[in-house]
Motif scaffolding. Structure first.
Motif, PDB file in Angstrom:
ATOM      1  N   VAL A  17       9.350   3.737  -7.016  1.00 32.95           N
ATOM      2  CA  VAL A  17       9.824   3.888  -5.640  1.00 32.95           C
ATOM      3  C   VAL A  17      10.447   2.587  -5.161  1.00 32.95           C
ATOM      4  O   VAL A  17       9.928   1.494  -5.432  1.00 32.95           O
ATOM      5  N   GLN A  18      11.578   2.702  -4.480  1.00 31.76           N
ATOM      6  CA  GLN A  18      12.215   1.564  -3.834  1.00 31.76           C
ATOM      7  C   GLN A  18      12.248   1.832  -2.339  1.00 31.76           C
ATOM      8  O   GLN A  18      12.740   2.866  -1.889  1.00 31.76           O
ATOM      9  N   LEU A  19      11.724   0.896  -1.546  1.00 32.70           N
ATOM     10  CA  LEU A  19      11.623   1.085  -0.106  1.00 32.70           C
ATOM     11  C   LEU A  19      12.692   0.258   0.619  1.00 32.70           C
ATOM     12  O   LEU A  19      12.868  -0.923   0.341  1.00 32.70           O
ATOM     13  N   LEU A  20      13.394   0.894   1.541  1.00 35.60           N
ATOM     14  CA  LEU A  20      14.468   0.261   2.296  1.00 35.60           C
ATOM     15  C   LEU A  20      14.105   0.276   3.773  1.00 35.60           C
ATOM     16  O   LEU A  20      13.789   1.318   4.337  1.00 35.60           O
ATOM     17  N   ALA A  21      14.141  -0.885   4.408  1.00 36.67           N
ATOM     18  CA  ALA A  21      13.739  -0.996   5.812  1.00 36.67           C
ATOM     19  C   ALA A  21      14.782  -0.386   6.735  1.00 36.67           C
ATOM     20  O   ALA A  21      15.982  -0.538   6.540  1.00 36.67           O
ATOM     21  N   LYS A  22      14.307   0.314   7.750  1.00 40.71           N
ATOM     22  CA  LYS A  22      15.167   0.872   8.796  1.00 40.71           C
ATOM     23  C   LYS A  22      14.464   0.728  10.137  1.00 40.71           C
ATOM     24  O   LYS A  22      13.226   0.675  10.214  1.00 40.71           O
ATOM     25  N   ASP A  23      15.247   0.691  11.203  1.00 43.25           N
ATOM     26  CA  ASP A  23      14.682   0.625  12.542  1.00 43.25           C
ATOM     27  C   ASP A  23      13.737   1.801  12.777  1.00 43.25           C
ATOM     28  O   ASP A  23      14.042   2.949  12.420  1.00 43.25           O
ATOM     29  N   ALA A  24      12.592   1.526  13.381  1.00 44.05           N
ATOM     30  CA  ALA A  24      11.566   2.559  13.569  1.00 44.05           C
ATOM     31  C   ALA A  24      12.076   3.730  14.405  1.00 44.05           C
ATOM     32  O   ALA A  24      11.739   4.889  14.143  1.00 44.05           O
ATOM     33  N   ASP A  25      12.901   3.448  15.416  1.00 46.10           N
ATOM     34  CA  ASP A  25      13.437   4.538  16.248  1.00 46.10           C
ATOM     35  C   ASP A  25      14.362   5.440  15.434  1.00 46.10           C
ATOM     36  O   ASP A  25      14.379   6.666  15.612  1.00 46.10           O
ATOM     37  N   TRP A  26      15.155   4.829  14.549  1.00 44.86           N
ATOM     38  CA  TRP A  26      16.053   5.608  13.689  1.00 44.86           C
ATOM     39  C   TRP A  26      15.258   6.534  12.777  1.00 44.86           C
ATOM     40  O   TRP A  26      15.580   7.715  12.625  1.00 44.86           O
ATOM     41  N   VAL A  27      14.192   6.004  12.170  1.00 45.05           N
ATOM     42  CA  VAL A  27      13.346   6.825  11.288  1.00 45.05           C
ATOM     43  C   VAL A  27      12.717   7.959  12.083  1.00 45.05           C
ATOM     44  O   VAL A  27      12.662   9.111  11.627  1.00 45.05           O
ATOM     45  N   GLN A  28      12.264   7.664  13.301  1.00 45.29           N
ATOM     46  CA  GLN A  28      11.664   8.694  14.152  1.00 45.29           C
ATOM     47  C   GLN A  28      12.665   9.819  14.432  1.00 45.29           C
ATOM     48  O   GLN A  28      12.330  11.012  14.374  1.00 45.29           O
ATOM     49  N   GLU A  74       0.832  -1.206   0.000  1.00 38.65           N
ATOM     50  CA  GLU A  74       0.000   0.000   0.000  1.00 38.65           C
ATOM     51  C   GLU A  74       0.867   1.257   0.000  1.00 38.65           C
ATOM     52  O   GLU A  74       0.579   2.230  -0.708  1.00 38.65           O
ATOM     53  N   LEU A  75       1.953   1.237   0.801  1.00 40.45           N
ATOM     54  CA  LEU A  75       2.854   2.381   0.857  1.00 40.45           C
ATOM     55  C   LEU A  75       3.497   2.640  -0.501  1.00 40.45           C
ATOM     56  O   LEU A  75       3.576   3.781  -0.967  1.00 40.45           O
ATOM     57  N   ASP A  76       3.952   1.578  -1.149  1.00 39.07           N
ATOM     58  CA  ASP A  76       4.576   1.700  -2.465  1.00 39.07           C
ATOM     59  C   ASP A  76       3.605   2.302  -3.476  1.00 39.07           C
ATOM     60  O   ASP A  76       3.953   3.237  -4.218  1.00 39.07           O
ATOM     61  N   ASN A  77       2.371   1.801  -3.490  1.00 37.14           N
ATOM     62  CA  ASN A  77       1.376   2.295  -4.451  1.00 37.14           C
ATOM     63  C   ASN A  77       1.058   3.773  -4.223  1.00 37.14           C
ATOM     64  O   ASN A  77       0.960   4.559  -5.167  1.00 37.14           O
ATOM     65  N   GLU A  78       0.900   4.156  -2.971  1.00 37.28           N
ATOM     66  CA  GLU A  78       0.552   5.546  -2.675  1.00 37.28           C
ATOM     67  C   GLU A  78       1.676   6.494  -3.052  1.00 37.28           C
ATOM     68  O   GLU A  78       1.438   7.597  -3.561  1.00 37.28           O
ATOM     69  N   LEU A  79       2.916   6.079  -2.788  1.00 39.69           N
ATOM     70  CA  LEU A  79       4.048   6.946  -3.106  1.00 39.69           C
ATOM     71  C   LEU A  79       4.231   7.093  -4.618  1.00 39.69           C
ATOM     72  O   LEU A  79       4.593   8.175  -5.107  1.00 39.69           O
ATOM     73  N   VAL A  80       4.001   6.031  -5.364  1.00 43.02           N
ATOM     74  CA  VAL A  80       4.099   6.112  -6.819  1.00 43.02           C
ATOM     75  C   VAL A  80       3.074   7.102  -7.362  1.00 43.02           C
ATOM     76  O   VAL A  80       3.377   7.935  -8.226  1.00 43.02           O
TER      77      VAL A  80
END
Length: 477
Positions: free
Chosen positions: A62-73, A49-55
């Protein structure tokens, strides 16, 4: 890679608005021929869903790369700060977008307490920088094709000549949008790749300014208050541009303002408005300069006169004349130290005996950023880190350094404080001035008068600021 080593370019940052970044919990990671890359908070999003909305939103793969949630925050707080009143941050600016892009930039600058907005053109890019807490921060990158339109829009609002692109121009804008009402001083300067434009936001009133909260130490405040309570004489404040001299003057006027006192000011520009004080804007183009205004002021039955700056011999002579005829004169001058104002007046042609007769008090000041109380870190200290020649009264074993957290938008600093050197001109110093004896270091020590460097060291030693902030001040001792 640590949190603060991650850097986000302005071009990448502008891919998302603040609301979009927080809504999707994503951070731009890069752009290439195959599309855009984003870090997302692992475990907090439906990838498909995130990929579709961003496109759909961005119109690119769009290419999505996982990161720790605290780091993103942490990176969201660092690069997409949200202010306390939850107002929306502006979208990426474009001349053709809906709404007035220039108004949005000015409103954002006012909202985050920026003092200046810089519009700058270079060969391949144009940018917008804000001055926040005395430091310039790049906020936006603009298309080269749109830059002339932005400059022309500013010129039109400031009543400047849009056809003149070879000479500098200065103007003013009265900004009134919603609850925001303030003046803007505009300066346009032709450069190699276009016209550099600086907007100075004169948006502050003096209701919250008080001498007690500016940064005086106890004895300094006592000496300063005694100096401004005299019915006549000159009070001079020295320091470089942006050191807070004007704020100190306005806090002084606020302290002296009452129904029984006639206060007149001549300023360039009028940065604060004070009810009950007659404020005059300098207009050199029609002959209204500091010296001519002072001549007129003397016929206006003043008690207190504030002159924005003593720039030349004529203004200095008029200030001395006003002080000799029973008026209290407040002004600023550009020198490196409080005692340096004495020699500056003498160099301007004022006889030493008149300087001695009229000068009540000389002050010097600087502004330094204060460390964020939420994240400053204690480290062991080595005295070799001090500037060459500086000898501290007590060698510190530890010091505090800036780190950065969401409370300070990861700058490591929060707010600024003024540092002062206050020299009351008493009988002994008046004699020194008359006799042209300017070596007064021993006398100041005997009178327990703190130098600028001593004030800076005190703030550093108690952990309120970092060595980086006071290094240049310690070096002048």
């Amino acid at each position: 890679m640590t949190d603060n080593q991650f850097l986000l370019s302005t071009e990448l940052k502008q891919l998302l608005s603040t609301d979009q970044a927080w809504h999707y919990r994503i951070i731009p990671a890069g752009m290439g021929t195959d599309g855009l890359k984003f870090y997302y908070a692992e475990g907090l999003a439906d990838l498909k869903e995130l990929d579709n909305e961003l496109v759909v939103l961005l119109g690119k793969n769009v290419q999505l790369l996982a990161k720790d949630a605290d780091w993103v925050q942490q990176q969201l707080s660092r690069f997409y700060p949200r202010n306390g009143n939850k107002q929306k941050s502006p979208e990426r600016f474009s001349v053709g977008q809906k709404g007035d892009f220039l108004v949005q930039i000015i409103e954002e600058a006012a909202r985050i307490n920026s003092s200046d907005i810089h519009f700058e053109a270079f060969e391949d890019r144009c940018r917008v920088r804000f001055r926040i807490d005395g430091k310039l921060v790049e906020r936006y990158v603009l298309n080269r094709s749109e830059y002339p339109s932005i400059v022309n829009k500013i010129k039109i609002k400031a009543n400047l000549d849009i056809s003149e692109k070879r000479l500098p121009q200065d103007g003013r804008i009265f900004f009134s949008e919603g609850d925001n009402k303030f003046d803007i001083r505009v300066s346009v300067l032709p450069t190699l790749h276009g016209e550099k434009t600086v907007l100075r936001l004169l948006k502050r009133d003096a209701t919250e300014i008080n001498l007690e909260t500016l940064g005086f130490y106890k004895k300094q405040l006592k000496d300063y208050m005694e100096g401004i309570r005299r019915p006549n004489g000159i009070i001079l404040i020295s320091g470089p541009t942006g050191s807070g001299k004007t704020t100190t003057l306005y806090a002084t006027l606020k302290q002296l303002n009452n129904d029984a006192t006639n206060i007149l000011t001549i300023e360039d520009p009028i940065e604060y408005t004070l009810d009950g004080i007659n404020q005059v804007q300098l207009k050199e183009s029609i002959g209204m300069d500091f010296a001519s205004a002072l001549r007129t002021f003397l016929r206006q039955d003043p008690d207190i006169i504030m002159v924005g700056e003593i720039r030349d011999a004529e203004t200095a002579q008029m200030a001395v004349r006003a002080a000799l005829t029973g008026h209290l004169v407040l002004s600023t001058v550009h020198t490196n130290s409080a005692w340096g104002t004495v020699t500056r007046l003498v160099d301007m042609g004022i006889p030493a005996y008149l300087v001695a007769a009229t000068l009540n008090l000389s002050a010097a000041q600087r502004l330094v950023r204060c460390l964020c109380k939420h994240c400053k870190e204690e480290h062991p200290f080595n005295s070799d880190l001090f500037p060459p020649g500086f000898v501290p009264p007590i060698a510190p074993k530890v010091h505090f350094v800036a780190k950065g957290c969401k409370e300070c938008y990861f700058t490591g600093y929060s707010g600024r404080r003024a540092l002062y050197e206050i020299i009351p001109i008493g009988a002994e110093l008046k004699m020194s001035i008359r006799d042209s004896r300017y070596d007064i270091g021993d006398y100041l020590g005997q009178q327990d008068i703190m130098s600028l460097s001593a004030s800076a060291y005190e703030l550093f030693q108690c952990g309120d600021t970092s060595l980086d902030e006071v290094y240049s001040i310690l070096a002048i001792s």
